[in-house]
Design a protein around this motif. Sequence first.
Motif, PDB file in Angstrom:
ATOM      1  N   VAL A 115       7.089 -11.060  -9.327  1.00 54.74           N
ATOM      2  CA  VAL A 115       5.618 -11.168  -9.980  1.00 54.74           C
ATOM      3  C   VAL A 115       4.598 -11.213  -9.179  1.00 54.74           C
ATOM      4  CG1 VAL A 115       4.231 -12.357 -11.947  1.00 54.74           C
ATOM      5  CG2 VAL A 115       6.726 -11.873 -12.232  1.00 54.74           C
ATOM      6  N   GLU A 116       4.693 -12.242  -8.107  1.00 55.15           N
ATOM      7  CA  GLU A 116       3.511 -12.264  -7.241  1.00 55.15           C
ATOM      8  C   GLU A 116       3.250 -10.966  -6.621  1.00 55.15           C
ATOM      9  OE1 GLU A 116       2.693 -14.571  -3.178  1.00 55.15           O
ATOM     10  OE2 GLU A 116       4.710 -14.766  -4.161  1.00 55.15           O
ATOM     11  N   GLY A 117       4.368 -10.332  -6.181  1.00 56.72           N
ATOM     12  CA  GLY A 117       4.300  -8.908  -5.447  1.00 56.72           C
ATOM     13  C   GLY A 117       3.628  -7.693  -6.278  1.00 56.72           C
ATOM     14  N   LEU A 118       3.984  -7.786  -7.458  1.00 50.20           N
ATOM     15  CA  LEU A 118       3.311  -6.840  -8.399  1.00 50.20           C
ATOM     16  C   LEU A 118       1.993  -7.137  -8.660  1.00 50.20           C
ATOM     17  CD1 LEU A 118       6.168  -6.638 -11.162  1.00 50.20           C
ATOM     18  CD2 LEU A 118       5.425  -4.707  -9.736  1.00 50.20           C
ATOM     19  N   LEU A 119       1.618  -8.388  -8.770  1.00 53.01           N
ATOM     20  CA  LEU A 119       0.129  -8.559  -9.041  1.00 53.01           C
ATOM     21  C   LEU A 119      -0.579  -8.419  -7.729  1.00 53.01           C
ATOM     22  CD1 LEU A 119       0.539 -11.988 -10.936  1.00 53.01           C
ATOM     23  CD2 LEU A 119      -0.524  -9.985 -11.519  1.00 53.01           C
ATOM     24  N   GLN A 120      -0.148  -8.627  -6.550  1.00 54.42           N
ATOM     25  CA  GLN A 120      -0.983  -8.460  -5.391  1.00 54.42           C
ATOM     26  C   GLN A 120      -1.261  -7.069  -5.105  1.00 54.42           C
ATOM     27  OE1 GLN A 120      -2.401 -10.644  -3.065  1.00 54.42           O
ATOM     28  NE2 GLN A 120      -1.803 -12.331  -4.758  1.00 54.42           N
ATOM     29  N   THR A 131       0.688  -1.187   0.004  1.00 62.16           N
ATOM     30  CA  THR A 131      -0.178  -0.156  -0.060  1.00 62.16           C
ATOM     31  C   THR A 131       0.667   1.360   0.083  1.00 62.16           C
ATOM     32  OG1 THR A 131       0.025  -0.032   2.372  1.00 62.16           O
ATOM     33  CG2 THR A 131      -1.754  -1.104   1.392  1.00 62.16           C
ATOM     34  N   ASP A 132       2.296   1.240  -0.214  1.00 58.34           N
ATOM     35  CA  ASP A 132       3.144   2.303   0.045  1.00 58.34           C
ATOM     36  C   ASP A 132       3.591   2.951  -1.333  1.00 58.34           C
ATOM     37  OD1 ASP A 132       5.063   3.924   0.124  1.00 58.34           O
ATOM     38  OD2 ASP A 132       6.088   3.295   1.912  1.00 58.34           O
ATOM     39  N   PRO A 133       2.851   3.674  -1.754  1.00 58.16           N
ATOM     40  CA  PRO A 133       2.895   4.194  -3.221  1.00 58.16           C
ATOM     41  C   PRO A 133       4.373   4.387  -3.765  1.00 58.16           C
ATOM     42  CG  PRO A 133       2.110   6.028  -1.759  1.00 58.16           C
ATOM     43  CD  PRO A 133       2.030   4.834  -1.094  1.00 58.16           C
ATOM     44  N   VAL A 134       5.121   4.994  -2.812  1.00 59.40           N
ATOM     45  CA  VAL A 134       6.607   5.059  -3.132  1.00 59.40           C
ATOM     46  C   VAL A 134       7.173   3.653  -3.470  1.00 59.40           C
ATOM     47  CG1 VAL A 134       8.891   5.993  -2.383  1.00 59.40           C
ATOM     48  CG2 VAL A 134       6.544   7.259  -1.621  1.00 59.40           C
ATOM     49  N   ILE A 135       7.148   2.756  -2.443  1.00 62.42           N
ATOM     50  CA  ILE A 135       7.685   1.268  -2.846  1.00 62.42           C
ATOM     51  C   ILE A 135       7.181   0.754  -3.919  1.00 62.42           C
ATOM     52  CG2 ILE A 135       8.018  -0.769  -1.510  1.00 62.42           C
ATOM     53  CD1 ILE A 135       9.620   1.056  -0.178  1.00 62.42           C
ATOM     54  N   VAL A 136       5.865   0.762  -3.939  1.00 62.43           N
ATOM     55  CA  VAL A 136       5.180   0.235  -5.229  1.00 62.43           C
ATOM     56  C   VAL A 136       5.573   0.617  -6.574  1.00 62.43           C
ATOM     57  CG1 VAL A 136       3.057  -0.372  -6.286  1.00 62.43           C
ATOM     58  CG2 VAL A 136       3.100  -0.599  -3.846  1.00 62.43           C
ATOM     59  N   GLY A 137       5.651   2.015  -6.601  1.00 66.52           N
ATOM     60  CA  GLY A 137       5.926   2.867  -7.996  1.00 66.52           C
ATOM     61  C   GLY A 137       7.514   2.481  -8.054  1.00 66.52           C
ATOM     62  N   HIS A 138       8.521   2.907  -7.272  1.00 65.71           N
ATOM     63  CA  HIS A 138       9.756   2.720  -7.606  1.00 65.71           C
ATOM     64  C   HIS A 138      10.156   1.014  -8.008  1.00 65.71           C
ATOM     65  CE1 HIS A 138      10.273   6.632  -5.923  1.00 65.71           C
ATOM     66  NE2 HIS A 138      11.270   6.743  -6.624  1.00 65.71           N
ATOM     67  N   SER A 139       9.685   0.081  -6.881  1.00 65.80           N
ATOM     68  CA  SER A 139       9.768  -1.286  -7.372  1.00 65.80           C
ATOM     69  C   SER A 139       9.571  -1.732  -8.712  1.00 65.80           C
ATOM     70  CB  SER A 139       9.197  -2.055  -6.130  1.00 65.80           C
ATOM     71  OG  SER A 139       9.897  -1.752  -4.726  1.00 65.80           O
ATOM     72  N   ALA A 140       8.347  -1.467  -9.279  1.00 68.87           N
ATOM     73  CA  ALA A 140       7.829  -1.486 -10.485  1.00 68.87           C
ATOM     74  C   ALA A 140       8.855  -1.197 -11.450  1.00 68.87           C
ATOM     75  CB  ALA A 140       6.281  -1.118 -10.761  1.00 68.87           C
ATOM     76  N   CYS A 141       9.161   0.279 -11.386  1.00 72.77           N
ATOM     77  CA  CYS A 141      10.185   0.775 -12.353  1.00 72.77           C
ATOM     78  C   CYS A 141      11.330   0.007 -12.371  1.00 72.77           C
ATOM     79  CB  CYS A 141      10.330   2.309 -11.948  1.00 72.77           C
ATOM     80  SG  CYS A 141       8.676   3.196 -12.278  1.00 72.77           S
ATOM     81  N   ILE A 142      11.880  -0.214 -11.236  1.00 77.03           N
ATOM     82  CA  ILE A 142      13.323  -1.108 -11.238  1.00 77.03           C
ATOM     83  C   ILE A 142      13.304  -2.439 -11.812  1.00 77.03           C
ATOM     84  CG2 ILE A 142      15.090  -2.138  -9.574  1.00 77.03           C
ATOM     85  CD1 ILE A 142      14.442   0.127  -7.484  1.00 77.03           C
ATOM     86  N   ILE A 143      11.947  -3.049 -11.556  1.00 78.69           N
ATOM     87  CA  ILE A 143      11.877  -4.346 -12.191  1.00 78.69           C
ATOM     88  C   ILE A 143      11.761  -4.404 -13.753  1.00 78.69           C
ATOM     89  CG2 ILE A 143      10.278  -6.597 -12.253  1.00 78.69           C
ATOM     90  CD1 ILE A 143       9.517  -5.863  -9.027  1.00 78.69           C
ATOM     91  N   LYS A 144      11.064  -3.229 -14.010  1.00 78.83           N
ATOM     92  CA  LYS A 144      10.955  -3.048 -15.504  1.00 78.83           C
ATOM     93  C   LYS A 144      12.285  -2.632 -16.185  1.00 78.83           C
ATOM     94  CE  LYS A 144       8.224  -0.382 -19.045  1.00 78.83           C
ATOM     95  NZ  LYS A 144       7.346   0.733 -19.285  1.00 78.83           N
ATOM     96  N   ASN A 145      13.018  -1.741 -15.454  1.00 75.81           N
ATOM     97  CA  ASN A 145      14.219  -1.544 -16.051  1.00 75.81           C
ATOM     98  C   ASN A 145      15.173  -3.000 -16.018  1.00 75.81           C
ATOM     99  OD1 ASN A 145      13.777   0.969 -16.324  1.00 75.81           O
ATOM    100  ND2 ASN A 145      14.582   1.678 -14.355  1.00 75.81           N
TER     101      ASN A 145
END
Length: 534
Positions: free
Chosen positions: A377-382, A347-361
Amino acid sequence: MGQLCGRCMQLLRDFVAFVQRMSSDLVHGIKECLILISKCSCLKQNSSKTRQLYKPILQPHERVTAQEFLQHIETGFEMSPLGKDPLEALRTLAFSENPGLQQSAALYYLHMSEHMNIPLPVEHLEPFYALLRSADLEVQQMSSLSLVNFLLEGHKSNREAIGAARGVTPLLSLAKSYDPRVQQNAVGAILNLTQSEKIQQVLCKEGALPVLSLLLESPDSEVQYYSCAALSNVAANIQHHKGLLGGGDRFLLRTLISLLSSSVNKVSSQACVCLRNLAVSADIQAEMVAENVLPKLCSLLASGSEDVRRASIALLWILSQHPHNQDTLACAELMQSLGMLLLVHKTDPVIVGHSACIIKNLSLSKNRQRIMESRCVEGLLQTMLSTDTQEDSLGYVTSCLAELAKQEGATLHMVQWMDEHLTKCLVRLAGHLEHTETSFQAASIIQHMIGHEKMMLLCKHHIGEIQAYLENFLTHREIRFQQLGISTFCRLQEDPEFSLAFRKSQMAKLLEQVRQQTEETQELLKAAICHEDS
């Protein structure tokens, strides 16, 4: 003006009493100081001819000045700038060689800094600078603390006035003090000064950067934090990077990386911020990675401090943007850390947003398999199931998953985690056309996964919703939406249930409209090309 009510009258009386109490405390403090001075042996005539160590002597005019200054305060101390005569008295006390008198002046400035909400008058600066240069420890403590108060947020004019070279020079001297309180106050004042870009220029010119860099190694965590925060402010301005990173040994860079291991959360967090501000070039990023920064950052991701987690993930995001670093960063340790981070802090927008960007990179690198082997992948889906997830964060998550879904191996891995709740969530996001990117990426994820039987079965529970967003896609003004709608339709039409639903809908009519528009566009393009050739 109307009659004050009883409550307001009482508040007014309380305020008056408070001011009187504060004034009384100040007068009492100065009286005690002057009494101690009067009892000192330095005031008594000494007939001895033997040589003694130097002691400051209270000059006759200083004694009179002190008495007049005290009398002024006793007759009615007000929290307003001093008049001409009392100000001259204050100057005399500040420039005195007697530490007791300087302490009285420093006490006045301290009281002024705590209770005056107006800019420090220019005529008060010269005696104040004299106090900052005092050799007396108590004067240093009080005057440096006053300076911190004068430079607090909302007193921009004070920063501009004090930040001139005459104010910076004594501050840098006090920052090297062996007394912890003086050093903390001085570095805290420098931190407040760095909020102004104009004063940053003065600080750099006066040699503040080497002083602040050395103070990062202070045993006092407060001094470390203030120094690091001040350097972070300066590093936010790229024109100062040459001065900050000068020298072959990269002292500042190595020291900041070592501070990532600090047991004090605010120090390690601020070190991340400073490194992030410095990491604007590929070369500096590569140096950070070469200095073995990754294990330290992985450790910080598991911190119990929100600030530390957010600061470390933001730095990792910066480092992941450069292709040269991606193979090193895409290690099993970081992938596991990111996966757990997403599952625990979804639920932390900073953690979620940055983590998704890192994984995509990192998914663009040859180490994509490590992402699949982790819980990323499980974390992103959840995170998509959380109602608290902000729209920007959802956009980053769906974009990352859509990129991963382009690879068949990753698609199969994603399908394994899909269930009714996740399918419903994806279909709902695809239908939110007001959020353009999230809608497109969610639909793209669905399009890639419906080639697998499990996903097709899950989608059959949402035929109506899927048909609705496909119809919107086919009439969308952007060609990419039309193309995605057509490709998804083609795949779904292979299933009997979807095919029957499409025949009963307006889908065939919409497809015909798209076909006609496409033909018209092609004819126009041909005409334009022929006209250009001629």
